[in-house]
Enzyme design. Sequence first.
Site, PDB file in Angstrom:
ATOM      1  N   LYS A  54      18.301  19.546  37.127  1.00  0.00           N
ATOM      2  CA  LYS A  54      17.975  20.912  36.693  1.00  0.00           C
ATOM      3  C   LYS A  54      19.263  21.653  36.345  1.00  0.00           C
ATOM      4  O   LYS A  54      19.324  22.400  35.374  1.00  0.00           O
ATOM      5  CB  LYS A  54      17.183  21.638  37.790  1.00  0.00           C
ATOM      6  CG  LYS A  54      15.765  21.096  37.932  1.00  0.00           C
ATOM      7  CD  LYS A  54      15.044  21.619  39.167  1.00  0.00           C
ATOM      8  CE  LYS A  54      13.703  20.906  39.341  1.00  0.00           C
ATOM      9  NZ  LYS A  54      13.042  21.224  40.620  1.00  0.00           N
ATOM     10  N   GLN A  98      14.265  24.215  46.284  1.00  0.00           N
ATOM     11  CA  GLN A  98      13.816  22.831  46.105  1.00  0.00           C
ATOM     12  C   GLN A  98      13.001  22.383  47.323  1.00  0.00           C
ATOM     13  O   GLN A  98      13.444  22.541  48.469  1.00  0.00           O
ATOM     14  CB  GLN A  98      15.029  21.910  45.898  1.00  0.00           C
ATOM     15  CG  GLN A  98      14.662  20.469  45.609  1.00  0.00           C
ATOM     16  CD  GLN A  98      13.896  20.305  44.286  1.00  0.00           C
ATOM     17  OE1 GLN A  98      14.273  20.856  43.266  1.00  0.00           O
ATOM     18  NE2 GLN A  98      12.792  19.557  44.324  1.00  0.00           N
ATOM     19  N   ASP A 121       9.611  29.191  39.454  1.00  0.00           N
ATOM     20  CA  ASP A 121       8.714  28.053  39.654  1.00  0.00           C
ATOM     21  C   ASP A 121       7.238  28.453  39.551  1.00  0.00           C
ATOM     22  O   ASP A 121       6.371  27.599  39.442  1.00  0.00           O
ATOM     23  CB  ASP A 121       8.957  27.441  41.039  1.00  0.00           C
ATOM     24  CG  ASP A 121       9.859  26.224  40.966  1.00  0.00           C
ATOM     25  OD1 ASP A 121       9.895  25.586  39.899  1.00  0.00           O
ATOM     26  OD2 ASP A 121      10.514  25.911  41.975  1.00  0.00           O
TER      27      ASP A 121
END
Length: 286
Positions: A54, A98, A121
Site C-alpha cells: 500500500k 491494518q 477503508d
Amino acid sequence: MGARLIDGKALAQRIRERIAKDVVELHAKTGVRPGLAAILVGDDPASHLYVKNKQKACDAVGIYVDEHKLPASTSQADLLSLIDQKNADPKIHGILVQLPLPKHIDSKVVLDAVSPQKDADGFHPYNFGRLVEGNPIFEACTPKGVIKMIESTGVLIEGKRAVVLGRSNIVGKPVALMLLHRHATVTICHSKTRDLPAVCREAEILVVAIGRAKFVTADMVREGALVIDVGVNRLADGTFVGDVDFDSVSQKAGWISPVPGGVGPMTIAMLLDNTLESAKRFAGVL
Ligand code: NAP
C-alpha cells in the site's frame, strides 16, 4: 476460454494513473497533498507485506504516507491515542489500521475510533450506515473495486439479477447494497442458503466472496453470466486461487475476473482513490 477477462490489474493501473494526475492538480490548486496514516501493530509477515504494498502504491501516485509500525505489546490505550492524533492531524486525510490486530486489542473499538471523515477503508459504522441509506461518504475499498470492475465491462447493472455469495460486513453486504443502489435485483447467499447452486444459476451478475478455493463450478453458473471472484485462497503448494473454479467457469460465463490479477489490485487502487477524495473534501473541492 469463452468468457471475456475482467482484468483488474490493468483497470487498477489506469485508475492509478488518473489518481496521480489528480494529486498533482489538487496540490497545484489548493496546496493540499493527500496523506494516509498507515498503522501496523505486531509482526504478522502478511500484514507487513500488505502495508508495504500500500505504501509503494501511495508513493507511486504522490500520496504522502505517515507510517507507524508498533510492537505487538502496544496497549489498546496507546493505539487509541495515536488514532486520536491522526484524527486531528491536518496532513492526514485517510487512516488505515491494518488487520488483524493482536488479540489483546479489540479491533471493533479501534476501527470505531477512526474519524468517519478519515475512514479510507470504509469500515466505520457511520459510513456503513450511510451506504445503507444510499448516500455514502467512504465506500469500502474491495466492494467499491468490485463495482468498478463490473462497470468497466459496459454490462448494465440496472434491472439485472445479481447474486452475492457471502455476507461479511467488509465484502458481501456492502457489495449487495451497492448493486441494489444501482437497481439490480439482489440475492445474498451464505452458508445456510438452501440449494445454493440453483440460486447462483439465476445470477446474471455473480459476485463470490466466501474464502473457499474453487467452490463455484460451471454447473452453478448461468450461461453468459458476469462473474467476479473476490476470494483469495492459498493452496498447499503456495499458489493462490479464487473461490471460483476459473477453468470450468470461464467456459460458460460471459465475463470473469481472474485470481490473482482481479479484485486484489483494485482494492489497493480504491484505497488511493478514497484518500484522494477525502483530501479533496478537506480542501473544499469535492
Ligand atoms: P468471511 O468474513 O469469512 O465471510 C465469508 C462468507 O462466506 C460468510 O458470509 C459465510 O457464510 C459464507 N460462506 C462460507 N462458506 C460458505 C459455503 N460453503 N457456502 C455458502 N456460503 C459460505 O470472508 P470475507 O472477509 O468476506 O472474505 C471472503 C473472501 O474474499 C476471502 O477469500 C478473502 O481472502 C477474500 N478477500 C479478498 C479481498 C481482496 O482485496 N482481494 C478483500 C477482502 C476479502 P456465513 O455468514 O453463513 O458464515
